[in-house]
Write a protein that holds these residues in place. Structure first.
Motif, PDB file in Angstrom:
ATOM      1  N   LYS A   1      -6.612   2.888  -9.405  1.00  0.00           N
ATOM      2  CA  LYS A   1      -6.849   1.940  -8.977  1.00  0.00           C
ATOM      3  C   LYS A   1      -7.889   1.377 -10.260  1.00  0.00           C
ATOM      4  O   LYS A   1      -8.727   2.314 -10.507  1.00  0.00           O
ATOM      5  CB  LYS A   1      -7.586   1.601  -7.800  1.00  0.00           C
ATOM      6  CG  LYS A   1      -6.906   1.501  -6.491  1.00  0.00           C
ATOM      7  CD  LYS A   1      -7.550   1.639  -5.093  1.00  0.00           C
ATOM      8  CE  LYS A   1      -6.674   1.608  -3.878  1.00  0.00           C
ATOM      9  NZ  LYS A   1      -7.322   1.003  -2.698  1.00  0.00           N
TER      10      LYS A   1
ATOM     11  N   GLN B   1      -1.592   7.154  -6.892  1.00  0.00           N
ATOM     12  CA  GLN B   1      -2.211   5.807  -7.098  1.00  0.00           C
ATOM     13  C   GLN B   1      -3.360   5.722  -8.069  1.00  0.00           C
ATOM     14  O   GLN B   1      -4.286   6.277  -8.027  1.00  0.00           O
ATOM     15  CB  GLN B   1      -2.573   5.112  -5.622  1.00  0.00           C
ATOM     16  CG  GLN B   1      -2.758   4.004  -5.370  1.00  0.00           C
ATOM     17  CD  GLN B   1      -3.136   3.589  -4.088  1.00  0.00           C
ATOM     18  OE1 GLN B   1      -4.187   3.724  -3.519  1.00  0.00           O
ATOM     19  NE2 GLN B   1      -2.242   2.843  -3.400  1.00  0.00           N
TER      20      GLN B   1
ATOM     21  N   GLY C   1       1.030   2.274  -8.784  1.00  0.00           N
ATOM     22  CA  GLY C   1       1.228   3.670  -7.732  1.00  0.00           C
ATOM     23  C   GLY C   1       2.593   4.046  -7.762  1.00  0.00           C
ATOM     24  O   GLY C   1       3.728   2.991  -8.377  1.00  0.00           O
TER      25      GLY C   1
ATOM     26  N   GLU D   1       0.806  -1.195  -0.039  1.00  0.00           N
ATOM     27  CA  GLU D   1       0.048  -0.153   0.022  1.00  0.00           C
ATOM     28  C   GLU D   1       0.791   1.214  -0.015  1.00  0.00           C
ATOM     29  O   GLU D   1       1.865   1.262   0.670  1.00  0.00           O
ATOM     30  CB  GLU D   1      -1.090   0.019   1.232  1.00  0.00           C
ATOM     31  CG  GLU D   1      -1.948  -1.173   1.290  1.00  0.00           C
ATOM     32  CD  GLU D   1      -3.069  -1.010   2.540  1.00  0.00           C
ATOM     33  OE1 GLU D   1      -2.671  -0.065   2.987  1.00  0.00           O
ATOM     34  OE2 GLU D   1      -3.421  -2.155   2.637  1.00  0.00           O
ATOM     35  N   TYR D   2       0.454   2.162  -0.723  1.00  0.00           N
ATOM     36  CA  TYR D   2       1.279   3.602  -0.916  1.00  0.00           C
ATOM     37  C   TYR D   2       0.920   4.446   0.038  1.00  0.00           C
ATOM     38  O   TYR D   2      -0.394   4.633   0.058  1.00  0.00           O
ATOM     39  CB  TYR D   2       1.220   3.835  -2.290  1.00  0.00           C
ATOM     40  CG  TYR D   2       1.871   3.048  -3.193  1.00  0.00           C
ATOM     41  CD1 TYR D   2       1.333   2.124  -3.928  1.00  0.00           C
ATOM     42  CD2 TYR D   2       3.528   2.996  -3.404  1.00  0.00           C
ATOM     43  CE1 TYR D   2       2.036   1.122  -4.728  1.00  0.00           C
ATOM     44  CE2 TYR D   2       4.321   2.060  -3.906  1.00  0.00           C
ATOM     45  CZ  TYR D   2       3.415   0.952  -4.711  1.00  0.00           C
ATOM     46  OH  TYR D   2       4.126   0.129  -5.639  1.00  0.00           O
TER      47      TYR D   2
ATOM     48  N   GLU E   1       7.634  -4.165  -7.186  1.00  0.00           N
ATOM     49  CA  GLU E   1       7.979  -2.853  -7.209  1.00  0.00           C
ATOM     50  C   GLU E   1       9.294  -2.460  -7.476  1.00  0.00           C
ATOM     51  O   GLU E   1      10.095  -3.503  -7.753  1.00  0.00           O
ATOM     52  CB  GLU E   1       7.669  -2.281  -5.555  1.00  0.00           C
ATOM     53  CG  GLU E   1       8.476  -3.024  -4.833  1.00  0.00           C
ATOM     54  CD  GLU E   1       8.020  -2.586  -3.362  1.00  0.00           C
ATOM     55  OE1 GLU E   1       7.218  -1.728  -3.246  1.00  0.00           O
ATOM     56  OE2 GLU E   1       8.391  -3.387  -2.116  1.00  0.00           O
TER      57      GLU E   1
ATOM     58  N   THR F   1      -3.882  -2.439  -8.767  1.00  0.00           N
ATOM     59  CA  THR F   1      -3.653  -1.198  -8.265  1.00  0.00           C
ATOM     60  C   THR F   1      -1.987  -0.712  -8.851  1.00  0.00           C
ATOM     61  O   THR F   1      -0.934  -1.569  -8.878  1.00  0.00           O
ATOM     62  CB  THR F   1      -3.387  -0.906  -6.784  1.00  0.00           C
ATOM     63  OG1 THR F   1      -4.867  -1.314  -6.233  1.00  0.00           O
ATOM     64  CG2 THR F   1      -2.983   0.505  -6.369  1.00  0.00           C
TER      65      THR F   1
END
Length: 124
Positions: free
Chosen positions: A20, A18, A27, A2-3, A52, A25
């Motif tokens: 979606k 971000q 981001g 989660e960012y 990532e 998702t």
């Protein structure tokens, strides 16, 4: 996976964006000298799998990470492996409304614990 939302920091700059669509998702997070770009896909039963690219702009280094997160009623569990051999594991457990205990550890490429920590998170 989660960012963080954009927020004020004591020092440095933090910005996030971000997008979606359905369960996917995508981001980007910029915090200090660290730029992270990633994507995550949410599966059923609270399981998130993602990847990532993490760049340290000051050092000129980049690493790739893959990981998974599982959210359950009794807590959230995380694991991530990066291309430089680091393994990160963590967990967060709700103890009351708006209060959670978080703990985690980082292991190097020889699986020796290089960092560990524990925190209490208050949400208002």
């Amino acid at each position: 996976m989660e960012y963080a939302k954009p927020s004020a920091m004591v020092s440095g700059v933090e910005a996030a964006i971000q997008f979606k669509k359905n369960n996917l998702t995508v981001g980007m997070l910029y915090k200090g000298d660290i730029m992270t770009m990633g994507l995550a896909n949410v599966y059923n039963k609270g399981v998130v799998v993602g990847a990532e690219v993490i760049s340290d702009l000051a050092k000129g280094t980049t690493k790739i990470g893959v990981g998974a997160q599982c959210k359950q009623a009794n807590g959230t569990y995380n694991v991530r492996y990066t291309s430089n051999g680091e393994t990160n594991v963590g967990a967060s457990f709700p103890v009351a409304d708006n209060i959670a205990v978080k703990m985690g550890a980082q292991f190097d490429n020889n699986f020796q614990c290089s960092k560990q920590g524990m925190a209490v998170d208050f949400t208002f």
